[in-house]
Design an enzyme around this catalytic site. Structure first.
Site, PDB file in Angstrom:
ATOM      1  N   HIS A  22       0.980  -1.126   0.028  1.00 22.37           N
ATOM      2  CA  HIS A  22      -0.056   0.113  -0.103  1.00 22.37           C
ATOM      3  C   HIS A  22       0.840   1.156  -0.076  1.00 22.37           C
ATOM      4  O   HIS A  22       0.437   2.241  -0.400  1.00 22.37           O
ATOM      5  CB  HIS A  22      -0.780  -0.144   1.252  1.00 22.37           C
ATOM      6  CG  HIS A  22      -2.203   0.405   1.021  1.00 22.37           C
ATOM      7  ND1 HIS A  22      -2.735   0.371  -0.266  1.00 22.37           N
ATOM      8  CD2 HIS A  22      -3.425   0.814   1.874  1.00 22.37           C
ATOM      9  CE1 HIS A  22      -4.058   0.760  -0.308  1.00 22.37           C
ATOM     10  NE2 HIS A  22      -4.488   1.052   1.105  1.00 22.37           N
ATOM     11  N   TYR A  67      -2.781   8.977   7.278  1.00 26.56           N
ATOM     12  CA  TYR A  67      -2.894   7.792   6.985  1.00 26.56           C
ATOM     13  C   TYR A  67      -3.934   7.823   5.649  1.00 26.56           C
ATOM     14  O   TYR A  67      -4.330   8.554   5.290  1.00 26.56           O
ATOM     15  CB  TYR A  67      -4.013   7.017   8.048  1.00 26.56           C
ATOM     16  CG  TYR A  67      -3.092   6.782   9.253  1.00 26.56           C
ATOM     17  CD1 TYR A  67      -2.439   5.365   9.458  1.00 26.56           C
ATOM     18  CD2 TYR A  67      -2.932   7.578  10.258  1.00 26.56           C
ATOM     19  CE1 TYR A  67      -1.596   5.103  10.537  1.00 26.56           C
ATOM     20  CE2 TYR A  67      -1.901   7.205  11.333  1.00 26.56           C
ATOM     21  CZ  TYR A  67      -1.296   6.004  11.512  1.00 26.56           C
ATOM     22  OH  TYR A  67      -0.549   5.716  12.127  1.00 26.56           O
ATOM     23  N   ASN A  69      -6.761   6.356   4.508  1.00 27.32           N
ATOM     24  CA  ASN A  69      -8.135   6.919   4.268  1.00 27.32           C
ATOM     25  C   ASN A  69      -8.278   8.328   4.485  1.00 27.32           C
ATOM     26  O   ASN A  69      -9.676   8.689   4.292  1.00 27.32           O
ATOM     27  CB  ASN A  69      -8.816   5.968   5.271  1.00 27.32           C
ATOM     28  CG  ASN A  69      -8.888   4.516   5.185  1.00 27.32           C
ATOM     29  OD1 ASN A  69      -8.029   4.099   4.137  1.00 27.32           O
ATOM     30  ND2 ASN A  69      -9.286   3.765   5.980  1.00 27.32           N
ATOM     31  N   ASN A 115      -8.975   3.621  -0.923  1.00 23.92           N
ATOM     32  CA  ASN A 115      -9.493   4.626  -0.165  1.00 23.92           C
ATOM     33  C   ASN A 115      -8.728   6.072  -0.089  1.00 23.92           C
ATOM     34  O   ASN A 115      -9.186   7.004   0.105  1.00 23.92           O
ATOM     35  CB  ASN A 115      -9.344   3.973   1.417  1.00 23.92           C
ATOM     36  CG  ASN A 115     -10.466   3.027   1.590  1.00 23.92           C
ATOM     37  OD1 ASN A 115     -11.601   3.146   1.037  1.00 23.92           O
ATOM     38  ND2 ASN A 115     -10.290   2.116   2.510  1.00 23.92           N
TER      39      ASN A 115
END
Length: 194
Positions: A22, A67, A69, A115
Site C-alpha cells: 500500500h 493515513y 483513508n 480509499n
C-alpha cells in the site's frame, strides 16, 4: 501545462508499514526526490513536502501523514495554498488491477475501491486529477485483498520493485512535461515490461 505541479505519494506513515504494498506511492516519490536532488522533507499540510525542479517546472512532492483513508485532508490544503487546478495534481498509488511492476497514467476516473483516492476525490471535490497507477498485482480473491495491500513486499518482489522505482525516478521529467505516454513507454523499456 501548469508551471507548478503537486505530486502526492499515497501511503501510511507508521514506520512499521513502510514496506507494505500500500506504500508504493511513498516509495515512488522518495525515489524521485532522491534521484533529482529535491530539498529535504519538511512538515507541511498535514504531511511531508520536498521541492525541486524537473523539465523547468517546479514540483512539490507530498507524502500525507494522515493515513491513507484521510489522504485528501493533506492534499486539499496543499492545492488550496498553491491555488492549483486538478490537472496540476498527480497521485502515485498502488494498483491491484495491474500486474506487478506495470505503470499506467490516467486522468480522472473512479477510485476503484482505493480509499486514498476516495478521500482525495471527496476533499478536492473532483476526480479530475492525474493518477500514476503502480501495479502490485491482485491476490486472486476479494477476501485476500486487505492482507495483500497491507502485507510487506515479498523478497521475490524486490527483483521488480527496485528497478520500477528507479525507472519512475528516471522518467519523472517526462511526466513533468505532460508526456504521460512517453513516461509509461520509458518505464516499460527500462523495466522490460510492456
Amino acid at each position: 501545462m501548469p508551471s507548478l505541479l503537486l505530486w502526492t505519494g499515497l501511503g501510511n506513515p507508521e514506520p512499521g508499514m513502510a514496506l507494505q504494498r500500500h506504500n508504493i506511492g511513498f516509495m515512488a516519490v522518495d525515489a524521485i526526490a532522491q534521484r533529482h536532488g529535491f530539498t529535504p522533507w519538511r512538515n507541511r499540510f498535514k504531511g511531508l513536502t520536498a521541492e525541486g525542479t524537473l523539465a523547468g517546472r517546479k514540483i512539490i512532492l507530498l507524502k500525507p501523514m494522515t493515513y491513507m483513508n484521510a489522504s485528501g485532508e493533506s492534499v486539499q490544503p496543499a492545492t488550496a495554498f498553491f491555488k492549483l487546478p486538478p490537472e496540476a495534481v498527480s497521485a502515485f498509488h498502488d494498483e491491484l488491477d495491474l500486474a506487478p511492476g506495470k505503470v499506467r497514467v490516467k486522468r480522472g476516473g473512479g477510485a476503484a475501491g482505493h480509499n486514498g483516492l476516495r478521500s482525495m476525490d471527496r476533499m478536492l471535490g473532483t476526480p479530475e486529477y492525474w493518477r500514476v497507477r503502480l501495479g502490485i498485482g491482485h491476490p486472486g480473491s476479494k477476501e485476500r485483498v486487505h492482507g495483500h495491500v497491507l502485507g510487506n513486499f515479498a523478497k521475490s518482489d524486490q527483483e521488480w520493485l527496485g528497478p520500477l522505482l528507479e525507472a519512475v525516478a528516471d522518467a519523472a521529467p517526462l511526466l513533468a512535461e505532460g508526456r504521460a505516454e512517453d513516461f509509461m513507454t520509458r518505464i516499460a523499456l527500462l523495466t522490460h515490461r510492456q
